[in-house]
Design a protein around this motif. Sequence first.
Motif, mmCIF file in Angstrom:
data_model
loop_
_atom_site.group_PDB
_atom_site.id
_atom_site.type_symbol
_atom_site.label_atom_id
_atom_site.label_comp_id
_atom_site.label_asym_id
_atom_site.label_seq_id
_atom_site.Cartn_x
_atom_site.Cartn_y
_atom_site.Cartn_z
ATOM 1 N N THR A 183 26.090 10.948 29.424
ATOM 2 C CA THR A 183 26.908 11.145 28.240
ATOM 3 C C THR A 183 27.328 12.609 28.178
ATOM 4 O OG1 THR A 183 24.984 11.631 26.844
ATOM 5 C CG2 THR A 183 25.712 9.327 26.980
ATOM 6 N N THR A 185 22.422 13.028 27.579
ATOM 7 C CA THR A 185 21.522 11.999 28.099
ATOM 8 C C THR A 185 22.016 11.542 29.468
ATOM 9 O OG1 THR A 185 22.697 10.154 27.048
ATOM 10 C CG2 THR A 185 20.950 11.225 25.783
ATOM 11 N N ARG A 216 17.819 2.477 25.684
ATOM 12 C CA ARG A 216 19.161 2.683 25.149
ATOM 13 C C ARG A 216 19.501 4.154 25.127
ATOM 14 N NH1 ARG A 216 20.374 0.467 19.636
ATOM 15 N NH2 ARG A 216 18.770 1.976 19.050
ATOM 16 N N THR A 217 20.769 4.458 25.444
ATOM 17 C CA THR A 217 21.205 5.855 25.384
ATOM 18 C C THR A 217 21.130 6.395 23.963
ATOM 19 O OG1 THR A 217 23.021 7.379 25.853
ATOM 20 C CG2 THR A 217 23.627 5.174 25.147
ATOM 21 N N GLU A 218 21.299 5.492 22.947
ATOM 22 C CA GLU A 218 21.235 5.950 21.559
ATOM 23 C C GLU A 218 19.857 6.512 21.224
ATOM 24 O OE1 GLU A 218 24.306 2.670 21.800
ATOM 25 O OE2 GLU A 218 22.260 2.981 22.527
ATOM 26 N N ALA A 258 17.714 7.818 23.427
ATOM 27 C CA ALA A 258 17.585 9.089 24.140
ATOM 28 C C ALA A 258 18.361 10.182 23.425
ATOM 29 C CB ALA A 258 18.073 8.940 25.581
ATOM 30 N N ALA A 259 19.556 9.844 22.917
ATOM 31 C CA ALA A 259 20.357 10.836 22.187
ATOM 32 C C ALA A 259 19.641 11.302 20.930
ATOM 33 C CB ALA A 259 21.723 10.249 21.847
ATOM 34 N N TRP A 307 17.008 5.874 30.410
ATOM 35 C CA TRP A 307 17.676 7.093 29.946
ATOM 36 C C TRP A 307 16.673 8.203 29.675
ATOM 37 C CZ3 TRP A 307 22.946 7.694 29.603
ATOM 38 C CH2 TRP A 307 23.712 6.534 29.765
ATOM 39 N N LYS A 330 21.032 8.562 32.832
ATOM 40 C CA LYS A 330 20.308 7.366 33.230
ATOM 41 C C LYS A 330 19.802 7.507 34.657
ATOM 42 C CE LYS A 330 20.779 2.331 32.817
ATOM 43 N NZ LYS A 330 21.755 1.226 32.597
#
Length: 211
Positions: free
Chosen positions: A62, A73, A97-99, A101-102, A80, A75
């Motif tokens: 991202t 972030t 989920r990237t969310e 990790a963010a 992630w 992967k």
Amino acid sequence: GAVVSDYVFATKEDAAYALSQLEHNRPIDGWRFPVFDRSQGKWCFVNYAGKLAFDGYYEAVTHYANDTGDVATAKLDGFWCVLNGEGTRISIPVFVRTEDAALAGREYDLYTNFTDEDREEHAPDHWLFPVQEPETGHWGYVNFMGQWVIDPLFEDAKTFINRWNNRVAPAKLEGRWGCIDHTGRFVVTNIYNTSSEAFAAGARWGDENKF
């Protein structure tokens, strides 16, 4: 007619954006833009001259905020993780989920900007995120560095209701939902059929049990 960036940008818009950074005399070392490296078959980050901003290739990435932010972030091996501005992994790749990790990246960013006194009060283990352990399928909680704080013992788990206090989170055990505190102890007994029912009970418990 001199080439001022490598041929790495997938669209003319991306290249034009890089050019705008050059024309505005932005510091080249502070700019990190995600591109897909076809030779590697993976993503990396480059500066606006198209050179690698730091080593590291990932399955997906991202953006850094404004391409100069402190966290992004990435992967790796299907999970992630969080990268800091120098490309160093500040979390283990455990987030599905990237969310998530963010969110861990934002908490890291907050933590690094705290005073020493605030850091002691809001240690990394106070910021917890639900993660599923791949081998067993059970859920537990990690801090923003991806380290287990509450072991994966639950059949399912949700985000803490009050994120600042990390007060209670819905968790499922023996087929029923309740709410745990940041030590993993059930403070709302697991008697509910759904996570939403446990969430409502946990919210009421949290209103009556402040720090």
